[in-house]
Enzyme design. Structure first.
Site, PDB file in Angstrom:
ATOM      1  N   ASP A 272       0.819  -1.218   0.000  1.00 48.16           N
ATOM      2  CA  ASP A 272       0.000   0.000   0.000  1.00 48.16           C
ATOM      3  C   ASP A 272       0.850   1.263   0.000  1.00 48.16           C
ATOM      4  O   ASP A 272       2.078   1.195   0.157  1.00 48.16           O
ATOM      5  CB  ASP A 272      -0.953  -0.015   1.216  1.00 48.16           C
ATOM      6  CG  ASP A 272      -0.270  -0.390   2.527  1.00 48.16           C
ATOM      7  OD1 ASP A 272       0.966  -0.437   2.562  1.00 48.16           O
ATOM      8  OD2 ASP A 272      -0.984  -0.630   3.512  1.00 48.16           O
TER       9      ASP A 272
ATOM     10  N   ASN B 202      -7.304  -2.328  14.580  1.00 43.22           N
ATOM     11  CA  ASN B 202      -8.695  -2.692  14.296  1.00 43.22           C
ATOM     12  C   ASN B 202      -8.797  -3.907  13.366  1.00 43.22           C
ATOM     13  O   ASN B 202      -9.848  -4.165  12.799  1.00 43.22           O
ATOM     14  CB  ASN B 202      -9.444  -1.501  13.691  1.00 43.22           C
ATOM     15  CG  ASN B 202      -8.827  -1.031  12.376  1.00 43.22           C
ATOM     16  OD1 ASN B 202      -7.895  -1.660  11.868  1.00 43.22           O
ATOM     17  ND2 ASN B 202      -9.349   0.045  11.810  1.00 43.22           N
TER      18      ASN B 202
ATOM     19  N   GLU C 220      -9.579  -1.688   5.537  1.00 45.07           N
ATOM     20  CA  GLU C 220     -10.200  -1.336   6.817  1.00 45.07           C
ATOM     21  C   GLU C 220     -11.443  -2.197   7.069  1.00 45.07           C
ATOM     22  O   GLU C 220     -12.014  -2.743   6.118  1.00 45.07           O
ATOM     23  CB  GLU C 220     -10.626   0.142   6.766  1.00 45.07           C
ATOM     24  CG  GLU C 220      -9.450   1.111   6.629  1.00 45.07           C
ATOM     25  CD  GLU C 220      -8.766   1.408   7.964  1.00 45.07           C
ATOM     26  OE1 GLU C 220      -8.735   0.525   8.843  1.00 45.07           O
ATOM     27  OE2 GLU C 220      -8.262   2.530   8.118  1.00 45.07           O
TER      28      GLU C 220
HETATM   29  C1  GLP Z   1      -0.487   0.655   8.499  1.00 46.18           C
HETATM   30  C2  GLP Z   1      -0.086  -0.237   7.322  1.00 46.18           C
HETATM   31  C3  GLP Z   1      -0.292  -1.691   7.649  1.00 46.18           C
HETATM   32  C4  GLP Z   1       0.345  -2.029   8.990  1.00 46.18           C
HETATM   33  C5  GLP Z   1      -0.284  -1.170  10.063  1.00 46.18           C
HETATM   34  C6  GLP Z   1       0.238  -1.491  11.447  1.00 46.18           C
HETATM   35  O1  GLP Z   1      -1.863   0.766   8.576  1.00 46.18           O
HETATM   36  N1  GLP Z   1      -0.816   0.099   6.152  1.00 46.18           N
HETATM   37  O2  GLP Z   1       0.268  -2.479   6.617  1.00 46.18           O
HETATM   38  O3  GLP Z   1       0.160  -3.377   9.274  1.00 46.18           O
HETATM   39  O4  GLP Z   1       0.003   0.179   9.741  1.00 46.18           O
HETATM   40  O5  GLP Z   1       1.323  -0.688  11.783  1.00 46.18           O
HETATM   41  P1  GLP Z   1       2.304  -0.966  12.991  1.00 46.18           P
HETATM   42  O6  GLP Z   1       3.150  -2.117  12.572  1.00 46.18           O
HETATM   43  O7  GLP Z   1       3.100   0.303  13.111  1.00 46.18           O
HETATM   44  O8  GLP Z   1       1.472  -1.269  14.180  1.00 46.18           O
END
Ligand code: GLP
Length: 243
Positions: free
Chosen positions: A67, A136, A143
């Site tokens: 993404d 979430n 989402e």
């Molecule tokens: C963002 C990314 C996800 C990732 C999430 C969790 O939303 N698009 O791919 O899994 O963050 O982030 P973190 O690893 O910092 O908790």
């Protein structure tokens, strides 16, 4: 779905990095699906270390990222392209032309999503896909919603995710509200999936992913229908699984 509870973050990263190193060793021109966020940083460090010790060669490896934020260019230090260069690509012998991240500044974001879906397909699919998980239950930027989105698409980020991402930006106004993300269908086509989660904040969503109903309200729950998924969690993220 295989769940591995590791003693801590370091062990989680070491074990996960071995799966990627093994894939590259067995198939030097493999396609890796990569993720951003704070969770995979330690795993990327492990891979860089293995590269420095000549234990893994990225020269033929191809990558596709999950993404990108809409509106951020690759040289913005909060973009996912920048993250990947900074945490992995700049430190290994990968050919940057073989690395793919959606273009968040494309004039036509819908067309960019279609192009990206084609890129993934034209590479013959992803051999191993790395995933983090949002508080979430989101994977990539899919989402919680009413239906699992199939293909790469533009998404409006939820307030929960915008707030979680705010820690990386100077102000709330700077946090992107939209992103481009592979769809759940795109992700589920990967041959093998590795999901990482650490910290107490992820405990409930990991429990819901592993034991709750399979529902687009917890996007990661669909992974239970994939034939080859390994979830690595540290003690904290796995805390509710043991009860
Ligand atoms: C963002 C990314 C996800 C990732 C999430 C969790 O939303 N698009 O791919 O899994 O963050 O982030 P973190 O690893 O910092 O908790």
């Amino acid at each position: 779905m295989k769940v591995v509870i590791t003693k801590d973050y370091t062990e989680m990263c070491k074990l996960a990095s071995r799966i990627f190193a093994a894939e590259i060793t067995l198939k030097p021109d493999c396609v890796l699906g990569l993720a951003t966020g704070s969770t995979p940083v330690g795993m990327y460090k492990e891979l860089v270390e293995m590269y420095n010790e000549h234990r893994v060669d990225f020269s033929q490896v191809k990558t596709v990222n999950l993404d990108e934020y809409a509106g951020l260019s690759g040289d913005n230090d909060q973009s996912y392209r920048y993250f990947m260069n900074h945490n992995l690509f700049d430190h290994i012998n990968i050919n940057k032309e073989n690395t793919n991240v959606p273009n968040g500044t494309a004039a036509d974001l819908e067309a960019e999503c279609e192009r990206y879906e084609q890129v993934v397909a034209s590479m013959g699919g992803v051999d191993v896909q790395l995933l983090g998980i949002g508080n979430n239950g989101h994977i990539a930027f899919n989402e919680p919603c009413e239906e699992f989105p199939e293909k790469t698409h533009v998404v409006n980020l939820t307030q929960n995710t915008i707030e979680a991402n705010a820690r990386f930006f100077a102000s709330m106004d700077d946090v992107p509200k939209k992103a481009l993300t592979m769809g759940i269908g795109t992700i589920m086509k990967a041959k093998k999936i590795v999901l990482l989660a650490n910290g107490a904040k992820k405990a409930q969503t990991i429990y819901d992913t592993v034991y709750g109903p399979i529902t687009p309200k917890v996007p990661a729950s669909i992974l239970r229908l994939h034939p080859d998924v390994t979830i690595f969690v540290d003690e904290e993220a796995g805390a509710l699984l043991k009860k």
